[in-house]
Design an enzyme around this catalytic site. Structure first.
Site, PDB file in Angstrom:
ATOM      1  N   HIS A 232      54.598  36.532  42.478  1.00 46.40           N
ATOM      2  CA  HIS A 232      53.263  36.012  42.154  1.00 46.40           C
ATOM      3  C   HIS A 232      52.430  35.517  43.356  1.00 46.40           C
ATOM      4  O   HIS A 232      52.093  34.331  43.446  1.00 46.40           O
ATOM      5  CB  HIS A 232      53.323  34.926  41.085  1.00 46.40           C
ATOM      6  CG  HIS A 232      54.468  33.947  41.165  1.00 46.40           C
ATOM      7  ND1 HIS A 232      54.757  33.225  42.292  1.00 46.40           N
ATOM      8  CD2 HIS A 232      55.383  33.580  40.231  1.00 46.40           C
ATOM      9  CE1 HIS A 232      55.799  32.444  42.041  1.00 46.40           C
ATOM     10  NE2 HIS A 232      56.200  32.657  40.807  1.00 46.40           N
ATOM     11  N   ASN A 278      51.827  28.227  37.653  1.00 51.77           N
ATOM     12  CA  ASN A 278      52.312  28.013  39.014  1.00 51.77           C
ATOM     13  C   ASN A 278      52.752  29.341  39.610  1.00 51.77           C
ATOM     14  O   ASN A 278      53.647  29.972  39.051  1.00 51.77           O
ATOM     15  CB  ASN A 278      53.500  27.037  38.987  1.00 51.77           C
ATOM     16  CG  ASN A 278      53.903  26.617  40.382  1.00 51.77           C
ATOM     17  OD1 ASN A 278      53.176  26.823  41.336  1.00 51.77           O
ATOM     18  ND2 ASN A 278      55.095  26.043  40.505  1.00 51.77           N
ATOM     19  N   ASP A 305      54.883  37.424  35.010  1.00 51.21           N
ATOM     20  CA  ASP A 305      55.373  36.041  35.000  1.00 51.21           C
ATOM     21  C   ASP A 305      55.233  35.445  33.590  1.00 51.21           C
ATOM     22  O   ASP A 305      54.887  34.276  33.414  1.00 51.21           O
ATOM     23  CB  ASP A 305      54.642  35.170  36.041  1.00 51.21           C
ATOM     24  CG  ASP A 305      55.379  33.853  36.317  1.00 51.21           C
ATOM     25  OD1 ASP A 305      56.469  33.641  35.758  1.00 51.21           O
ATOM     26  OD2 ASP A 305      54.851  33.044  37.101  1.00 51.21           O
ATOM     27  N   GLY A 324      52.700  27.671  33.029  1.00 51.69           N
ATOM     28  CA  GLY A 324      53.095  28.987  32.536  1.00 51.69           C
ATOM     29  C   GLY A 324      52.182  29.522  31.462  1.00 51.69           C
ATOM     30  O   GLY A 324      51.563  28.764  30.711  1.00 51.69           O
TER      31      GLY A 324
HETATM   32  O1  DOR Z   1      53.904  29.077  35.693  1.00 51.24           O
HETATM   33  C1  DOR Z   1      55.092  29.214  35.879  1.00 51.24           C
HETATM   34  N1  DOR Z   1      55.970  29.102  34.861  1.00 51.24           N
HETATM   35  N2  DOR Z   1      55.524  29.464  37.111  1.00 51.24           N
HETATM   36  C2  DOR Z   1      56.831  29.472  37.417  1.00 51.24           C
HETATM   37  O2  DOR Z   1      57.161  29.700  38.546  1.00 51.24           O
HETATM   38  C3  DOR Z   1      57.844  29.183  36.381  1.00 51.24           C
HETATM   39  C4  DOR Z   1      57.324  29.482  35.040  1.00 51.24           C
HETATM   40  C5  DOR Z   1      58.169  28.901  33.954  1.00 51.24           C
HETATM   41  O3  DOR Z   1      59.410  29.044  33.999  1.00 51.24           O
HETATM   42  O4  DOR Z   1      57.613  28.347  33.010  1.00 51.24           O
HETATM   43 ZN    ZN Z   2      57.635  31.541  40.071  1.00 51.73          ZN
END
Ligand code: DOR
Ligand code: ZN
Length: 429
Positions: A232, A278, A305, A324
């Site tokens: 990402h 993230n 992701d 996320g």
């Molecule tokens: O937004 C995110 N969610 N970035 C991550 O690196 C982990 C992921 C998650 O596991 O929820």
């Molecule tokens: Zn990640």
């Protein structure tokens, strides 16, 4: 059981194919690709006007099982994949327990095989418990089926640990997938640090939090000669460093998400926690740089992701909601509408980033329509216009920032090992 997909535009970048052709499937495998293939006793599907591609591979997915079955399971996540036109996913290891040993890797593979909705290639953890202190059993995980290692969700903060991970993984020719984030620089932020975060009074994550770690990992990849994959990528600066490293011959590959290609930190002004991700949504300048990186090959892969969270977890104040968003069921229309139709990539270029490129990086089968290969196929209607409706997602995760978006170009059939698992957006039960 034989199937004939008749008269579609077959796009198979790995085999330099782009033309109106038929695809014959027999016993779960590709039996023929060409003009006027004899149907014989095959069941014929007229796919004229549709685009026929190798099954899409999403190399960055959080299936949440074992342990977080309230967010998603292997069953629901692979059903979401099939519904979204995705025939294979690589699953991230940040579950409780973490996929840091062969038994968790085996569990994931067995569950996925039982479910039978998509292929699942597990990614093992780099460090035990993804705690960053002790290397996981990399060779054993590979023997059990792990296709890469990553502590995704967290960085490997200790540079010596990352060096060792690259050295060990190099011995097994496994890619190390870096979640590039300097946690001290990220400073417990929860959106991109810039103009919008200042206006909102939200704690920011500066671009340098990502870029400092990308720089370190590129140096370590150059030093060890091992394969590094940057997950990402979200900033212009990170893209530029990857571009330069590739020129110097560093064995680095990189991915970008549909949300970083289509949204910016302006979306956070909605206070919708599905825009909390993230790395964070960055600026328009970053978004443009990511598109440029896709176009010139700096960014090899588009991966979602896919990160489902329970409704009640996301229904929180922005600062407290988890990071996320879900992506499996919006991947195809976002790529078709916002990348291909927007004129950034040709069909063939875009399809490569979701088929043969991720397959090559992970060293997994699939990603092409070669005769004799497993018949994993995605059929897309480039003319179909529809509105994203999260309540119709098969994923348990409804945390999408794309609700209500009208997009053109949707998957209308998913074929897995010669079996039609989705038609017209509905799973074939
Ligand atoms: O937004 C995110 N969610 N970035 C991550 O690196 C982990 C992921 C998650 O596991 O929820
Ligand atoms: Zn990640």
């Amino acid at each position: 059981m034989k199937l004939l997909l008749k008269g579609g535009r077959v796009i198979d970048p790995a085999n330099q194919i782009d033309g109106i052709m038929d695809v014959l499937i027999a016993e779960g495998k590709i039996a023929a690709v060409g003009q006027s293939v004899e149907a014989g006793d095959a069941q014929v599907y007229d796919v004229s006007g549709k685009v026929v591609t190798p099954g899409w591979i999403d190399m960055h997915v959080h299936l949440r099982e074992p342990g977080f079955e309230g967010k998603e399971t292997i069953w629901t996540g692979t059903r979401a994949a099939a519904a979204g036109g995705v025939t294979a996913v690589a699953s991230m290891p940040n579950t409780p327990p973490v996929a840091d040993n062969q038994s968790v890797i085996r569990f994931i593979r067995d569950k996925a095989r039982e479910a039978g909705w998509a292929k699942v290639y597990p990614i093992g953890a780099i460090t035990k418990g993804s705690l960053g202190e002790e290397l996981a059993e990399i060779g054993e995980m590979q023997a059990a089926g792990a296709v890469a290692i990553s502590d995704d969700g967290k960085p490997v903060s200790n540079g010596q640990m990352m060096r060792l991970a690259l050295e060990y993984a190099g011995m097994f020719d496994l890619p190390v997938i870096s979640h590039a984030e300097d946690l001290k620089l990220a400073n417990e932020g929860y959106m991109h640090e810039g103009y919008i975060s200042t206006i909102l009074g939200f704690r920011g994550i500066p671009s340098v939090a990502e870029e400092a770690m990308v720089a370190r990992d590129l140096l370590l990849a150059a030093m060890t000669g091992s394969r590094l994959h940057i997950a990402h990528v979200s900033t212009a600066g990170a893209g530029e460093m990857i571009r330069e490293a590739k020129k110097r011959g560093v064995k680095v590959t990189a991915e970008v998400t549909p949300h970083h290609l289509t949204l910016t930190d302006e979306a956070v002004q909605s206070f919708d926690t599905s825009t909390k991700v993230n790395p964070p949504l960055r600026t328009e300048e970053d978004r443009q740089a990511l598109i440029k990186g896709l176009m010139d090959g700096t960014l090899d892969v588009i991966a979602t992701d896919h990160a489902p969270h329970a409704r009640e977890e996301k229904e929180m104040e922005f600062a407290y909601a988890p990071f996320g968003l879900v992506g499996l069921e919006t991947l195809v229309p976002l790529v078709v509408d916002r990348v291909i139709n927007a004129g950034h990539l040709t069909w063939s270029e875009a399809i490569a980033k979701v088929t043969c490129n991720p397959a090559g990086i992970l060293g997994v089968p699939g990603g092409n329509l070669g005769v004799g290969k497993a018949a994993d196929i995605t059929v897309i209607d480039p003319e179909k216009t529809a509105v994203v409706r999260k309540e119709s997602f098969y994923s348990m995760g409804k945390n999408t920032p794309f609700e209500g978006w009208e997009l053109k170009g949707w998957p209308v059939m998913t074929v897995l090992d010669g079996r039609v698992v989705m038609q017209e957006g509905r799973l074939v039960e």
